[in-house]
Structures are given as C-alpha cells and as structure tokens.
Design an enzyme around this catalytic site. Structure first.
Site, PDB file in Angstrom:
ATOM      1  N   GLU A 176      -8.734  -3.920  -6.414  1.00 47.93           N
ATOM      2  CA  GLU A 176      -7.228  -3.598  -6.266  1.00 47.93           C
ATOM      3  C   GLU A 176      -6.504  -4.520  -6.758  1.00 47.93           C
ATOM      4  O   GLU A 176      -6.340  -5.687  -7.117  1.00 47.93           O
ATOM      5  CB  GLU A 176      -7.044  -3.683  -4.688  1.00 47.93           C
ATOM      6  CG  GLU A 176      -5.763  -2.890  -4.081  1.00 47.93           C
ATOM      7  CD  GLU A 176      -5.720  -2.428  -2.786  1.00 47.93           C
ATOM      8  OE1 GLU A 176      -6.584  -3.129  -2.030  1.00 47.93           O
ATOM      9  OE2 GLU A 176      -5.012  -1.671  -2.442  1.00 47.93           O
TER      10      GLU A 176
ATOM     11  N   HIS B 163       0.758  -1.216  -0.074  1.00 50.06           N
ATOM     12  CA  HIS B 163      -0.203  -0.110   0.130  1.00 50.06           C
ATOM     13  C   HIS B 163       0.859   1.195   0.128  1.00 50.06           C
ATOM     14  O   HIS B 163       0.666   2.185   0.941  1.00 50.06           O
ATOM     15  CB  HIS B 163      -0.882   0.142   1.214  1.00 50.06           C
ATOM     16  CG  HIS B 163      -2.113  -0.820   0.960  1.00 50.06           C
ATOM     17  ND1 HIS B 163      -2.780  -1.435   2.260  1.00 50.06           N
ATOM     18  CD2 HIS B 163      -2.835  -1.125   0.151  1.00 50.06           C
ATOM     19  CE1 HIS B 163      -3.797  -2.065   1.992  1.00 50.06           C
ATOM     20  NE2 HIS B 163      -3.623  -1.979   0.368  1.00 50.06           N
TER      21      HIS B 163
ATOM     22  N   HIS C  71      -5.019 -13.328   0.920  1.00 47.91           N
ATOM     23  CA  HIS C  71      -3.548 -13.096   1.166  1.00 47.91           C
ATOM     24  C   HIS C  71      -3.490 -14.185   2.329  1.00 47.91           C
ATOM     25  O   HIS C  71      -4.388 -14.275   3.201  1.00 47.91           O
ATOM     26  CB  HIS C  71      -3.436 -11.643   1.806  1.00 47.91           C
ATOM     27  CG  HIS C  71      -3.603 -10.538   1.002  1.00 47.91           C
ATOM     28  ND1 HIS C  71      -2.673 -10.400   0.135  1.00 47.91           N
ATOM     29  CD2 HIS C  71      -4.622  -9.654   0.766  1.00 47.91           C
ATOM     30  CE1 HIS C  71      -2.748  -9.146  -0.731  1.00 47.91           C
ATOM     31  NE2 HIS C  71      -4.032  -8.890  -0.192  1.00 47.91           N
TER      32      HIS C  71
ATOM     33  N   ASP D 237     -10.151  -9.945   0.930  1.00 47.11           N
ATOM     34  CA  ASP D 237      -9.358  -9.267   1.701  1.00 47.11           C
ATOM     35  C   ASP D 237      -9.616  -9.706   3.014  1.00 47.11           C
ATOM     36  O   ASP D 237      -8.565  -9.704   3.909  1.00 47.11           O
ATOM     37  CB  ASP D 237      -8.959  -7.759   1.660  1.00 47.11           C
ATOM     38  CG  ASP D 237      -8.261  -7.258   0.445  1.00 47.11           C
ATOM     39  OD1 ASP D 237      -6.973  -7.992   0.291  1.00 47.11           O
ATOM     40  OD2 ASP D 237      -8.638  -6.033   0.055  1.00 47.11           O
TER      41      ASP D 237
ATOM     42  N   HIS E  45     -12.659  -8.185  -5.885  1.00 50.20           N
ATOM     43  CA  HIS E  45     -12.070  -6.854  -5.602  1.00 50.20           C
ATOM     44  C   HIS E  45     -11.091  -6.371  -6.686  1.00 50.20           C
ATOM     45  O   HIS E  45     -10.381  -7.028  -7.334  1.00 50.20           O
ATOM     46  CB  HIS E  45     -11.258  -7.232  -4.228  1.00 50.20           C
ATOM     47  CG  HIS E  45     -10.515  -5.919  -3.796  1.00 50.20           C
ATOM     48  ND1 HIS E  45     -10.975  -4.640  -3.876  1.00 50.20           N
ATOM     49  CD2 HIS E  45      -9.617  -5.635  -2.783  1.00 50.20           C
ATOM     50  CE1 HIS E  45     -10.313  -3.769  -3.138  1.00 50.20           C
ATOM     51  NE2 HIS E  45      -9.555  -4.702  -2.588  1.00 50.20           N
TER      52      HIS E  45
ATOM     53  N   TYR F 248      -2.623  -7.187  10.243  1.00 50.87           N
ATOM     54  CA  TYR F 248      -3.154  -6.842   8.786  1.00 50.87           C
ATOM     55  C   TYR F 248      -4.719  -6.305   9.356  1.00 50.87           C
ATOM     56  O   TYR F 248      -4.923  -5.132   8.826  1.00 50.87           O
ATOM     57  CB  TYR F 248      -3.883  -8.338   8.180  1.00 50.87           C
ATOM     58  CG  TYR F 248      -4.423  -8.296   7.129  1.00 50.87           C
ATOM     59  CD1 TYR F 248      -3.727  -8.511   5.728  1.00 50.87           C
ATOM     60  CD2 TYR F 248      -5.738  -8.098   6.792  1.00 50.87           C
ATOM     61  CE1 TYR F 248      -4.342  -8.320   4.620  1.00 50.87           C
ATOM     62  CE2 TYR F 248      -6.568  -8.225   5.731  1.00 50.87           C
ATOM     63  CZ  TYR F 248      -5.812  -8.361   4.504  1.00 50.87           C
ATOM     64  OH  TYR F 248      -6.236  -8.581   3.348  1.00 50.87           O
TER      65      TYR F 248
ATOM     66  N   HIS G 198     -12.377  -4.463   1.203  1.00 51.60           N
ATOM     67  CA  HIS G 198     -11.668  -3.233   1.780  1.00 51.60           C
ATOM     68  C   HIS G 198     -11.878  -1.940   0.899  1.00 51.60           C
ATOM     69  O   HIS G 198     -11.364  -0.914   1.416  1.00 51.60           O
ATOM     70  CB  HIS G 198     -10.229  -3.643   1.718  1.00 51.60           C
ATOM     71  CG  HIS G 198      -9.066  -2.761   1.756  1.00 51.60           C
ATOM     72  ND1 HIS G 198      -8.163  -2.885   0.539  1.00 51.60           N
ATOM     73  CD2 HIS G 198      -8.822  -1.632   2.517  1.00 51.60           C
ATOM     74  CE1 HIS G 198      -7.541  -2.233   0.840  1.00 51.60           C
ATOM     75  NE2 HIS G 198      -7.653  -1.282   1.844  1.00 51.60           N
TER      76      HIS G 198
ATOM     77  N   ASP H 262      -3.451  -5.908  -6.356  1.00 47.70           N
ATOM     78  CA  ASP H 262      -2.879  -7.114  -6.040  1.00 47.70           C
ATOM     79  C   ASP H 262      -3.940  -8.552  -6.290  1.00 47.70           C
ATOM     80  O   ASP H 262      -3.361  -9.566  -6.186  1.00 47.70           O
ATOM     81  CB  ASP H 262      -2.644  -7.017  -4.563  1.00 47.70           C
ATOM     82  CG  ASP H 262      -3.604  -6.606  -3.621  1.00 47.70           C
ATOM     83  OD1 ASP H 262      -4.504  -5.681  -4.042  1.00 47.70           O
ATOM     84  OD2 ASP H 262      -3.739  -6.752  -2.322  1.00 47.70           O
TER      85      ASP H 262
HETATM   86 FE1  FEO Z   1      -7.797  -4.209  -1.091  1.00 46.37          FE
HETATM   87 FE2  FEO Z   1      -5.578  -7.122  -1.049  1.00 46.37          FE
HETATM   88  O1  FEO Z   1      -6.292  -5.756  -1.779  1.00 46.37           O
END
Ligand code: FEO
Length: 395
Positions: A82, A24, A226, A165, A80, A193, A146, A84
C-alpha cells in the site's frame, strides 16, 4: 521527525504526518494525524524495513542520511505494497544501487503494478530467514492484514516484531514510544484503527495471533508502521486485539439515525432515555452530521445497535443507507440490532434497513418500531419503552 534510535543499531527513520485528516479515500477520519514508520537496521547488511508515503520521501531520505549514506543500504524489506508504506521506493531505489527488495510473491506483483520499476526482488514466505550479520530476520506472511501481500518481519535477536499495519494507530506524535504519550488517546486511536480498518478481518487476525503464539517467539517490542512503538507492555495491544477480534462487547448501545423533519430524531431521544433509565451507556448520532469513524469506533465494543430512518420513497434516507453499507461489511456477529423511524403514508425504511443488514450476522430478534408522522405523547412513551426493553435484553 529526525532519525531516532529505538534499539542498539536500530533507528526509526519514518515521517510524522501531522495534518492528514482523511485516510483511505475519505473512509477514515484521522483526527490526530498519522505517521508512516520505517526502520533502519545497521548490521553487516544494512537493512531498511518499509518506507513512507511518497510525499514524505525526502524526509525518509534525510533521516536515513543522518545515520548512513544511502548507497550503503543492502536490503529493503517491503512488508506491504500500500502506497503509505511503499510510496518512497521510486525516489529511494535510484539512490540505493545495490539494494535488493524482499517481500511476498503478492508484494512483488503489487509493487510492479504500482511503480513499474525493474527492481531486484527476492520473494520470501513464512519462516524464511535473512541473515544480516549479528541479527537474523524471520518473515511471517500475513495475508489480509491488511492486503493480500502483507507480511510481518521479526528479529529474534532483539525480540522485535515489525508487523506493518497490524497494531498501528493513526496517531501523530513527536514521541516514539507508547509509554511517552497519553494512554487514553493512544488506546482510543488503536481502537479506532482496529474498528475502521481491521474489524472485518477479525477471524484472520485471531488466527495470526494464535500462529504467533504457537511459534513461541519472544516479543519485547512491537514496531508498527503507523503511530507509536509498543515497548512498555506489548501484550497490552495483543490482548486488546484478541478481545476486539473475538467481538467481546460491553453493555452499551450505539444509535445512528437520519431524520427528515425531526420526527425520527424525537423518537431517538426518547428511545435513548429508555435505554439510559437502565443505567446503560448509549451513544446517539445523527449520522448525517456525525463522523462515521467515531461511530464505528464506538460500535466495536457495543452490545446493541439501533438504526433509525425516516421513510422516503419507501426506503431509508441516503446517509443512513451509506452508513449501513459499511456496517454490513463489518459483520457484527451476535450484536443485538433493531430499527426505528417515522413514516408518512407508506413505510419502508425499517424493512429496507433490515434487508441491508440481514446477512451481517447480527441478532434481529427485537422487532423494530415505527410511528406515523410526528410521535404524540403516547407514542413517545412507547419509544421510551422500546428503548427500555432493548436495553434489558443486553444484560
Ligand atoms: Fe495497508 Fe498503512 O497501509
């Protein structure tokens, strides 16, 4: 990481990023690396749930090929936007000519604004179902867990929740499951996290967990995007989230300070002694030298926070100012907060620190404590007493 079967006909096909140390945009230190998890479901309709960060696209593609040819993929679930989790889509989509993407309306908008691909996309919302054959997926929108586009995917046939996430950990491991890794390291990373990514979203998280509980859906496995998969006892991480989201705290103090010539550091040492004289755990950090990710993780369950700064130009020093800007965003409701620091001729640091956090929801009933220049013996004793009194208020 190769493709690994996690359930009959369901494979983990993501990538482990052993070397990532900042996430991030350097706001999060990932000292144990991370992973970008994606899941491949083999059914009448072959379905990929999420992808990986763009630089790991080839690894994802290789892993899928270990199970099926890419052109057989029918559906891709984008939980999601994002990067990643969606970053491999530009590499993947040309190899999956019949693949249709499913995600929320915000996901459709977000994916387009990231990659500008004219991909076949179907918008889904909470309770929508997608029949794959033997299995059926159910979608649960999860805005702000997220990003606004976020969504969970649930498979009742396997009692499997894929919440992207949520319930993740930045934890690189060759193992895939919670009960195969060191439990202390796992929970430390899950807590870190939560503290560094999800803490400000606690009210949203509590509501989402309540919604899941009302849906009365069996969950035997939680496969996040993750870290490792929760299969031993998924309620362990759900209950931890409930506790963190409610702000449940321990009698513990986290102290973060910045010092110009060492006087504020000397105050910090004696205040900490006053706290620990009550057999209370205190963690002390010179924030200019410390890993902010670790400090925020320690703060998640601490009942008291003390912030210190020397006065410079009638203000606090810059590293503590940057740190308190983050703390303000965490909204640490109900935590006891006070301030300390050394000044030369005109103070100002304590006032500015208080101003910075005034809308954070903290409890500021303990007055701050300041010392002119370097504390003498009597003032050090006052520092000890300041710590002692602060500690007793936490019990
Ligand atoms: Fe909100 Fe792992 O990305």
């Amino acid at each position: 990481m190769a493709a690994i079967k996690i359930l009959p006909d369901i494979y983990s096909v993501g990538a482990v990023d052993w070397n990532v140390r900042n996430f991030h945009g350097h706001t999060y230190t990932t000292k144990r690396g991370s992973s970008y998890n994606a899941y491949l479901i083999i059914d009448e309709k072959i379905t990929l749930v999420d992808t990986v960060y763009g630089p790991f696209s080839l690894e994802l593609i290789d892993n899928i090929r270990q199970v099926i040819p890419l052109e057989k993929i029918d559906y891709i679930i984008a939980n999601h936007v994002e990067p990643d989790h969606s970053g491999a889509l530009p590499a993947l989509m040309p190899l999956c000519p019949k693949a249709k993407i499913f995600g929320t309306a915000k996901c459709k908008e977000g994916l387009y604004k990231h990659y500008y691909g004219n991909w076949d996309f179907q918008v889904v919302k909470t309770a929508d179902k997608l029949k794959l054959g033997r299995r059926t997926l159910t979608f649960i929108e999860a805005p702000m867990i997220h990003w606004p586009d976020s969504m969970f995917t649930y498979c009742r046939d396997d009692a499997l929740l894929m919440p992207n996430d949520a319930f993740g950990q930045h934890f690189a491991a060759s193992e895939r499951f919670d009960n195969e890794v060191n439990q202390c390291s796992l929970m430390e990373e899950a807590e870190s996290y939560y503290a560094n990514i999800l803490w400000p979203l606690s009210q949203v998280i509590l509501k989402k967990i309540e919604e899941l509980q009302k849906m009365n859906i069996p969950i035997k496995m939680i496969a996040p995007s993750h870290g490792v998969i929760w299969r031993d006892d998924p309620s362990k991480i759900i209950n931890s989230y409930i506790s963190w989201a409610k702000g449940e705290s321990k009698i513990k103090v986290v102290m973060a300070y910045e010092t110009m010539w060492g006087a504020t550091a000397k105050m910090a040492e004696h205040i900490a002694e006053g706290i620990s004289s009550n057999q209370i755990d205190v963690k002390v950090y010179n924030i200019a030298e410390s890993d902010r990710t670790e400090v925020i993780t320690q703060m998640l369950t601490a009942r008291g926070f003390l912030f210190g700064s020397s006065t410079h130009d009638n203000d606090m020093l810059p590293n503590i100012a940057a740190f308190l800007e983050i703390v303000k965003g965490l909204k640490p409701k109900g935590r006891k907060i006070s301030f300390f620091g050394s000044y030369g001729w005109a103070g100002g640091a304590l006032k500015e620190m208080g101003e910075m956090l005034k809308d954070s929801g903290g409890d500021f009933t303990t007055p701050g404590f300041s010392v002119k220049y370097v504390p003498d013996k009597a003032e050090l004793a006052e520092c000890f007493e300041f710590g002692n009194k602060f500690a007793r208020l936490l019990k």
